[in-house]
Design a protein around this motif. Structure first.
Motif, mmCIF file in Angstrom:
data_model
loop_
_atom_site.group_PDB
_atom_site.id
_atom_site.type_symbol
_atom_site.label_atom_id
_atom_site.label_comp_id
_atom_site.label_asym_id
_atom_site.label_seq_id
_atom_site.Cartn_x
_atom_site.Cartn_y
_atom_site.Cartn_z
ATOM 1 N N PHE A 285 6.092 3.603 -4.384
ATOM 2 C CA PHE A 285 7.336 4.564 -5.224
ATOM 3 C C PHE A 285 8.287 3.293 -5.448
ATOM 4 C CE2 PHE A 285 6.145 7.980 -2.407
ATOM 5 C CZ PHE A 285 6.221 9.210 -3.229
ATOM 6 N N PHE A 286 8.959 3.597 -6.681
ATOM 7 C CA PHE A 286 9.793 2.392 -7.171
ATOM 8 C C PHE A 286 11.060 3.212 -7.741
ATOM 9 C CE2 PHE A 286 6.766 2.894 -10.529
ATOM 10 C CZ PHE A 286 7.527 3.003 -11.645
ATOM 11 N N THR A 287 12.105 2.477 -7.834
ATOM 12 C CA THR A 287 13.215 2.985 -8.362
ATOM 13 C C THR A 287 13.466 2.359 -9.854
ATOM 14 O OG1 THR A 287 14.653 1.624 -7.122
ATOM 15 C CG2 THR A 287 14.326 3.682 -6.394
ATOM 16 N N ASP A 288 14.464 3.175 -10.722
ATOM 17 C CA ASP A 288 14.962 2.509 -11.961
ATOM 18 C C ASP A 288 16.296 2.948 -12.022
ATOM 19 O OD1 ASP A 288 14.815 1.031 -14.087
ATOM 20 O OD2 ASP A 288 13.395 2.720 -15.220
ATOM 21 N N LEU A 289 16.934 2.279 -13.012
ATOM 22 C CA LEU A 289 18.449 2.615 -13.310
ATOM 23 C C LEU A 289 18.430 3.111 -14.680
ATOM 24 C CD1 LEU A 289 21.429 2.348 -12.165
ATOM 25 C CD2 LEU A 289 21.355 0.176 -13.581
ATOM 26 N N LEU A 290 19.023 4.339 -14.790
ATOM 27 C CA LEU A 290 18.885 5.281 -16.107
ATOM 28 C C LEU A 290 20.474 5.134 -16.555
ATOM 29 C CD1 LEU A 290 16.416 7.967 -15.451
ATOM 30 C CD2 LEU A 290 16.069 5.874 -16.489
ATOM 31 N N MET A 291 20.590 5.232 -18.036
ATOM 32 C CA MET A 291 21.618 5.467 -18.651
ATOM 33 C C MET A 291 21.760 6.842 -19.112
ATOM 34 S SD MET A 291 23.489 3.661 -21.897
ATOM 35 C CE MET A 291 23.919 2.110 -20.895
ATOM 36 N N HIS A 292 22.978 7.619 -18.699
ATOM 37 C CA HIS A 292 23.057 9.101 -19.249
ATOM 38 C C HIS A 292 24.234 9.021 -20.203
ATOM 39 C CE1 HIS A 292 23.343 13.244 -19.503
ATOM 40 N NE2 HIS A 292 22.479 13.753 -18.610
ATOM 41 N N ARG A 293 23.887 9.464 -21.418
ATOM 42 C CA ARG A 293 25.014 9.325 -22.566
ATOM 43 C C ARG A 293 25.960 10.584 -22.497
ATOM 44 N NH1 ARG A 293 24.612 4.380 -25.272
ATOM 45 N NH2 ARG A 293 22.723 3.312 -25.015
ATOM 46 N N ALA A 294 25.381 11.764 -21.982
ATOM 47 C CA ALA A 294 26.145 12.893 -22.316
ATOM 48 C C ALA A 294 26.430 13.681 -21.031
ATOM 49 C CB ALA A 294 24.994 13.957 -22.995
ATOM 50 N N LEU A 295 27.300 12.780 -20.328
ATOM 51 C CA LEU A 295 28.102 13.451 -19.229
ATOM 52 C C LEU A 295 29.364 13.941 -19.381
ATOM 53 C CD1 LEU A 295 27.569 10.585 -16.713
ATOM 54 C CD2 LEU A 295 26.265 12.819 -16.660
ATOM 55 N N ILE A 296 29.658 15.176 -18.994
ATOM 56 C CA ILE A 296 31.011 15.809 -19.095
ATOM 57 C C ILE A 296 32.163 15.247 -18.243
ATOM 58 C CG2 ILE A 296 30.098 17.837 -20.241
ATOM 59 C CD1 ILE A 296 30.641 19.402 -17.858
ATOM 60 N N PRO A 297 33.319 15.212 -18.236
ATOM 61 C CA PRO A 297 34.491 14.577 -17.593
ATOM 62 C C PRO A 297 34.360 15.238 -16.051
ATOM 63 C CG PRO A 297 35.448 15.194 -19.675
ATOM 64 C CD PRO A 297 33.967 15.697 -19.648
ATOM 65 N N SER A 298 34.620 14.550 -15.079
ATOM 66 C CA SER A 298 34.548 14.625 -13.678
ATOM 67 C C SER A 298 35.509 15.740 -13.408
ATOM 68 C CB SER A 298 34.522 13.537 -12.963
ATOM 69 O OG SER A 298 35.815 13.133 -12.681
ATOM 70 N N LEU A 299 35.398 16.315 -12.087
ATOM 71 C CA LEU A 299 36.480 17.462 -11.604
ATOM 72 C C LEU A 299 37.642 16.928 -11.847
ATOM 73 C CD1 LEU A 299 36.550 20.100 -9.827
ATOM 74 C CD2 LEU A 299 36.466 18.503 -7.955
ATOM 75 N N SER A 300 38.114 15.563 -11.589
ATOM 76 C CA SER A 300 39.474 14.972 -11.464
ATOM 77 C C SER A 300 40.103 14.705 -12.927
ATOM 78 C CB SER A 300 39.416 13.609 -10.434
ATOM 79 O OG SER A 300 38.809 12.799 -11.077
#
Length: 330
Positions: free
Chosen positions: A132-147
């Motif tokens: 198993f291995f991990t990777d770092l992904l960029m997400h460009r469509a996140l909506i504003p957080s709860l705060s």
């Protein structure tokens, strides 16, 4: 108290070129969804929100009147109307739009909440034949957080057609402009609470200088009057503020009222929904600027206590601000 009745989330992908409308309402039985929407609604009512009344000739008003008992149809039509204006901007970003039917203080409201996408990072867990291995992904469509607040939006009280609005400027045909009030709601707006207070403070200072009412003591009086007007009194008007600031000078009162009216602040000052909370935060501390440039910030409850703060006129005409055992010369 906010009671959510129905909410729809729509995707506005500028790269795809067309909105993606949801025909199914969000599941409001889920607590995290309710909390998310309620937070976004509450944050529209802030010091920078502009207020106004929806024009009877507005297309949005016509949509509301023709779909009073059909929110499933209304919510999409409102977004379509907004998108017709929004898509004309060459720089307006992709986003999600929440349309909400809710009650506040037993009064029906409509909320339009636009949430611009944000870029964020997350991990991904993958595997091959060995491990198993991990990777770092960029997400460009996140909506504003709860705060976080919505990027833009408005809250509309359906019975009175009064709205509170937060909007941003985007480029339209090379010119940067705000568009929600003018193009979408097609209705005039009043100054925001922050803008109103700025006009009142600057005009009081200008008129005070003209009538030899200036200096630290006058500055403090203006701040105290505004704090009392917005925080403690049930009704706020320019006339009452003028009477308190320029107590024995009807000519100065008239000059003050006329000048603030020219700048867009009228006798009956329109305010946002949670004005008590916003104004209390704004005026919880008093800032006094002395002639030598020193600024003194004093909590309101201490400012009003003569045992803590005292203004003393000196024989040479200067004013001393006495703070406990310390004396600051103006």
């Amino acid at each position: 108290m906010i009671y959510l009745k129905s909410a729809y989330l729509h995707v506005i992908d500028r790269e795809a070129g067309l909105p993606i409308f949801s025909s199914v309402a969000l599941d409001l039985s889920k607590e995290f969804i309710r909390e998310f929407i309620e937070k976004k609604i509450t944050k529209i009512s802030n010091a920078k929100a502009q207020t106004g009344y929806l024009s009877p000739t507005s297309i949005v008003n016509e949509l509301i009147m023709s779909n009073q008992d059909n929110f499933a149809a209304l919510n999409q039509q409102v977004v379509e109307r907004w998108y017709q204006c929004y898509v004309e901007s060459e720089g307006a970003p992709s986003c999600d739009v929440l349309i909400v039917s809710f009650e506040r203080e037993e009064t029906s409201h409509l909320a339009f909440l636009k949430m611009d996408y944000q870029t964020g990072f997350t991990h991904a867990i993958e595997s091959n034949e060995q491990t198993f291995f991990t990777d770092l992904l960029m997400h460009r469509a996140l909506i504003p957080s709860l705060s976080q607040a919505a990027s833009e939006g408005f809250l509309l009280e359906l019975s009175t057609k009064r709205f509170e609005l937060i909007e941003k400027k985007y480029e339209f045909s090379g010119k940067k402009m705000a568009y929600l009030a003018e193009k979408v709601l097609q209705s005039p707006v009043e100054l925001s609470f922050t803008q109103q207070v700025t006009v009142l403070e600057k005009t009081a200072k200008k008129v005070g200088e003209k009538f030899s009412e200036e200096g630290v003591a006058f500055q403090a009086t203006v701040q105290d009057v505004l704090a009392t007007s917005f925080v403690e009194e049930e009704e706020t008007s320019v006339e009452k503020i003028a009477q308190h600031v320029f107590q024995d000078n009807p000519i100065a009162q008239k000059a003050f009222i006329e000048e603030v009216a020219e700048k867009g602040v009228h006798d009956d000052i329109p305010t946002i929904h949670n004005i008590e909370k916003v104004s209390a935060k704004k005026f919880e501390k008093q800032k006094i600027k002395l002639a030598n440039g020193i600024e003194v910030i004093i909590p309101m409850e201490l400012y009003r206590d003569p045992n803590v703060v005292e203004f003393v006129q000196q024989p040479d005409g200067t004013l001393s601000v006495i703070l406990k055992d310390q004396i600051v010369q103006d």
